[in-house]
Design an enzyme around this catalytic site. Structure first.
Site, PDB file in Angstrom:
ATOM      1  CD  GLU A 126     -30.505  33.576 -11.035  1.00  0.00           C
ATOM      2  OE1 GLU A 126     -30.467  32.329 -11.144  1.00  0.00           O
ATOM      3  OE2 GLU A 126     -29.481  34.263 -10.968  1.00  0.00           O
ATOM      4  CD  GLU A 175     -24.920  28.711 -10.853  1.00  0.00           C
ATOM      5  OE1 GLU A 175     -24.761  29.839 -11.345  1.00  0.00           O
ATOM      6  OE2 GLU A 175     -25.783  28.467 -10.000  1.00  0.00           O
TER       7      GLU A 175
END
Length: 965
Positions: free
Chosen positions: A408, A386
């Site tokens: 991602e 994150e």
């Protein structure tokens, strides 16, 4: 660009007026709420969910009109928003939790139009003027056209405002709305999470905007390229705290209609995408970094969890990881604070909202007294994933969802670098091969796979966007970027990333922008020699699905590549501009000596140095390349000889690779299945985790295919012989199971050996797990089971036990206040062999008071992994799929469920059931999970074929092994 941002003079006046009008805002919201409350009292629950007249909606068939297209027109661009929201944490008389709000957005007209098309979904609007749901004014003295009519296009999730005149190009306008929505429990948009503290139910108002749910909270231009600045204000009850992306500027107390409320304003965000917005209202408390830290770090969560120290580890690693990424990117973290908050209900693992990262509790909390090192590893890798997004994804964002892999895949790759920095003794980067590369191979070998990057017009609807959040995007993306970093070198890769982030800060990109910045660094470094441009090399890996198997013939020196498919008879009907050829970086060794790198640029080539009659050749060193490797039979024999004589000459990662490649090559009918099985013969001497894990994963396929057949007995006997030495080894190094293995990877392998030993009947294994579990049952407050062994012990003890063991496990699950512990019990409970207990467990997933919505998918898949539970789980899904889809409203979650439940399917009857299920869903009009069902059908067909062709061979080979012992 610096941390600040420029506000034009007219804009400043607007913001000043909005700030001064906070009290007016509250009163306005109060009026809205009062009106809605009266309507609720006068109507049924269903009617109150839609307070606008039905005439305001259009459900006509799609046309070529801009409001019938899912993409926003390119006529308007947002500049900044002012949003005020008031979530109610107590249900109204109809049992609904609602929120009210007002939103203003300043936008510029960039192309002539008389339409304002803005996303809005599941919101009910107050009429701001006669028969209109929005008010338009001009900025900087600009004349605003009158509104002709407004309506809502439900299919495309748009509010459409038709004007009597065109907007002026280059001019800015202000669109104001007041609205109401439901704070539902669907885990998306602005939703509620619930938990119990000291016997009292607590409600949290929180968010999950990615990918297309910001429109559920307020009207917005909800596409990643529509970046803007957001000014947020939250109203909330006394005793709660409000959080948002920006730092709190202050909180005021006031009374509205005899109701006390708090108003909290936040500093404006940086220019960012709507999907990164976050706001939370809760009774949570926090721990924080010391005042001397130049970035405020706060870990938020339930009072009990924070007070018990479950957030301490996250606090300790967050600041060092932020500093590591600042150094890695050579780019300063652009915000003043980094809040991280653990939520009782959260569908994903975590979400990278800029400045306010949201997590499942299991992804942020760690209790060293109860949790395992594996739990700690999960926490640190999720945090690094994150935090990596704070730059790659948040500062620079993909232009459209077709390049989601840029976000991602990159975060998945560098999460291992950050975690390795935080925990340098774990050697965690090696786990990428198991957790990312091999995982991606399994999906990417199917014809139903997809390229990493598609054309924008192939990813349009929210369903299509949602389905991109899959293994290809995350794991293949990580594997490809790891390969790129390896052949460029990490320093060149990092320098290119810095240049990319510097040039495109606060804006949007496509993948070719990254290739361009990397190429500039390559061109400036004469030591980097590539056979083609970065663009030419990498586009072959991201614009076509799949990957190659490279075949090396050491007898002739020839090397070749072909598209690897697990089903050799599968027909690829997706055209590729590159004809499924790749530019392959082949690193290799001969008899243990590193021979450097050679590029394979064509289907077939000759490379004389690989020709040998005596030496063994091994390619794809440490599995840095995204491809499988096959050899001529002579070289396979030399590799097998080396493994059995001295396996340590070959690296741990390449021992795992040899096993994994061989089993998948056999499934693809490229080599014989017995050759693959022979790669496991040396395992009685293997002590390392990664090769064992690779073997277990591949042998698990044999358990899946044969656990209901006569092959199962000989398979158990063979593997018992391989597991026994490792079981004895761990018994010794742990002083008869009383101590924890000293090395981190050994703790993983201890899990493996106990699981395999119990599964194959190694003497003493089941007795060991039952003993530990029984001790715990006698003293529930003192769990004697080593934390890293809990999943295995819970599973095996409950599997060999009965109702008493299951009921005790369920009681401990319900009483657990630690997410990681609850998750282990959730898995262990699925292992029972008692059918009625499994059926009851499945029924619990339909009751949120028994099993949280976020855990439904996991529970059903866990049950399906049990040979007794698999048909029960399949029947359960077919009976309840509509409810499950309604709960999650997302194809990726339903897709994971389908693929998890059908793993054992290997008969024609099961295939027919699956095909009928696909037809049932199609007939209902739902489009969720269709891609996953296609993959499930393909996998089932491959399983049927594999069993029919290999069952007899496997049986005979296993019997031969037992005879030779």
């Amino acid at each position: 660009m610096g941390k600040g941002f420029y506000i034009s003079k007219p804009t400043g006046f607007v913001l000043l007026g909005l700030g001064a009008g906070a009290v007016l805002t509250i009163l306005t919201l109060s009026v809205v709420y009062t009106q809605e409350k009266r309507k609720n009292e006068a109507n049924s629950i269903d009617e109150t969910r839609m307070v606008m007249t039905t005439a305001a909606y259009s459900t006509s068939a799609p046309s070529n009109k801009p409001w019938d297209k899912y993409r926003l027109p390119d006529t308007l661009r947002p500049e900044y928003y002012n949003v005020t929201l008031w979530p109610r944490l107590v249900a109204d008389k109809q049992g609904m939790y609602i929120f009210t709000g007002k939103s203003g957005v300043a936008f510029k007209c960039v192309k002539e139009t008389n339409l304002i098309i803005i996303h809005s979904n599941k919101l009910n609007f107050t009429l701001t003027s006669e028969m209109h749901h929005a008010k338009l004014t001009g900025l900087e003295g600009t004349h605003a056209p009158a509104v002709l009519k407004t309506w809502f296009q439900t299919q495309t999730q748009f509010m459409v405002i038709q004007l009597k005149e065109n907007l002026q190009v280059g001019k800015s306008y202000w669109l104001y709305t007041e609205f109401r929505g439901e704070l539902s429990d669907d885990l998306g948009g602005f939703y509620r999470s619930e938990y119990v503290e000291n016997g009292v139910k607590k409600v949290v108002a929180t968010t999950q905007m990615q990918p297309t749910a910001a429109r559920n909270a307020f009207p917005c231009f909800d596409e990643p390229s529509m970046k803007a600045i957001f000014h947020l204000t939250l109203l909330h009850p006394p005793g709660t705290v409000a959080l948002a992306n920006g730092m709190e500027l202050g909180t005021e107390s006031m009374t509205i209609n005899n109701q006390e409320v708090l108003l909290t304003r936040f500093e404006p965000t940086e220019k960012m995408s709507t999907y990164l917005l976050a706001f939370v209202v809760s009774e949570f408390i926090n721990i924080r970094s010391p005042p001397e830290a130049n970035v405020l770090i706060r870990i938020w969560g339930r009072r009990e969890a924070i007070a018990n120290g479950q957030g301490d580890y996250a606090l300790n690693v967050t600041f060092p990881i932020l500093k590591y990424f600042e150094k890695y990117y050579n780019t300063k973290y652009p915000l003043s604070k980094s809040d991280q908050i653990a939520l009782p209900d959260f569908a994903a693992g975590a979400m990278e909202n800029w400045g306010l990262v949201t997590y499942r509790e299991t992804s942020l909390f760690y209790d060293p007294k109860v949790s395992s090192n594996e739990d700690r590893e999960w926490v640190v890798t999720v945090i690094t994933h994150e935090l990596a997004h704070m730059w790659f994804g948040n500062l620079v964002t993909m232009r459209w969802w077709n390049d989601l892999w840029l976000n991602e895949g990159f975060a998945s790759y560098v999460s291992y670098l950050g975690a390795d920095y935080a925990e340098p003794t774990w050697n965690i980067k090696d786990l990428m091969v198991l957790q990312q590369v091999q995982r991606a191979f399994a999906v990417d070998a199917l014809v139903s796979s997809h390229p990493l990057s598609s054309r924008e017009d192939e990813v349009i609807t929210p369903d299509q966007i949602d389905e991109l959040f899959d293994t290809i995007t995350y794991s293949k993306g990580a594997a490809i970027l790891r390969m790129l970093s390896e052949f460029l070198s990490e320093s060149v890769f990092a320098k290119g990333l810095h240049n990319y982030l510097h040039e495109y800060a606060y804006s949007n990109t496509v993948h070719t922008d990254l290739w361009k910045k990397l190429q500039e660094v390559v061109d400036a470094d004469s030591s980097i020699q590539l056979p083609a441009s970065v663009n030419e090399i990498m586009n072959r890996w991201i614009l076509q699905m799949g990957f190659p198997v490279v075949t090396i013939d050491t007898q002739t020196g020839s090397i070749s590549q072909q598209h690897f498919l697990i089903d050799p008879e599968a027909v690829v009907d997706k055209p590729s501009d590159y004809n499924y050829e790749w530019f392959v970086p082949i690193t290799w060794m001969k008899n243990g000596s590193n021979m450097g790198q050679h590029w394979l640029l064509t289907k077939t080539a000759s490379y004389e140095p690989m020709k040998t009659d005596t030496d063994w050749v091994l390619a794809n060193l440490n599995v840095t390349g995204y491809y499988r490797v096959n050899y001529d039979s002579h070289n396979w024999e030399r590799l097998l000889t080396q493994l059995t004589s001295d396996h340590k000459v070959i690296s741990v990662l390449n021992r795992a690779q040899i096993i994994d490649d061989a089993f998948h090559l056999a499934r693809a009918e490229i080599i014989n299945i017995t050759l693959a099985l022979r790669t496991t013969q040396y395992l009685s001497e293997e002590k390392e985790y990664i090769p064992w894990e690779s073997a277990i994963r591949n042998l698990e396929y044999f358990f899946l295919m044969f656990d209901r057949s006569e092959v199962f007995g000989p398979l158990q006997t063979y593997l018992r012989g391989k597991a026994q030495p490792l079981f004895d080894h761990f018994k010794v190094i742990t002083s008869n199971w009383t101590q924890k293995p000293p090395r981190y990877m050994d703790q993983y392998n201890q899990q493996n050996v106990i699981s395999m030993a119990c599964k194959t009947g190694v003497k003493g294994c089941s007795e060991l797990t039952r003993m530990w579990y029984r001790q715990w049952m006698k003293k529930p407050d003192s769990n004697p089971i080593p934390p890293h062994l809990k999943p295995i012990v819970y599973c095996n003890a409950i599997a060999t036990g009965g109702v008493e063991e299951w009921d005790f496990g369920w009681k401990m699950f319900k009483n657990s206040t630690i997410g990681g512990e609850a998750e282990k019990l959730l898995f262990g409970l699925s292992c029972t062999k008692v059918p009625w207990l499994l059926n009851r467990y499945l029924e619990y997933t339909m009751d949120p008071n028994q099993i949280r919505k976020q855990d439904i998918i996991f529970t059903i898949v866990y049950v399906a992994s049990n040979e007794i539970g698999q048909p029960l789980a399949w029947d359960f899904i077919r009976a309840n799929w509509e409810s499950i889809i309604k709960d999650f409203e997302g194809g990726s979650f339903f897709g994971s469920l389908i693929l998890g439940v059908i793993k054992k399917f290997s008969t024609k009857f099961e295939l027919q059931q699956l095909q009928r299920f696909k037809e049932d869903i199609a007939a209902s009009g739902f489009s969720f999970g269709t891609h996953a069902i296609e993959q499930a059908i393909e996998r089932t067909k491959a399983n049927i074929k594999w069993v029919s062709e290999n069952k007899a061979q496997v049986m005979n080979w296993l019997i031969e092994q037992s005879v030779s012992l």
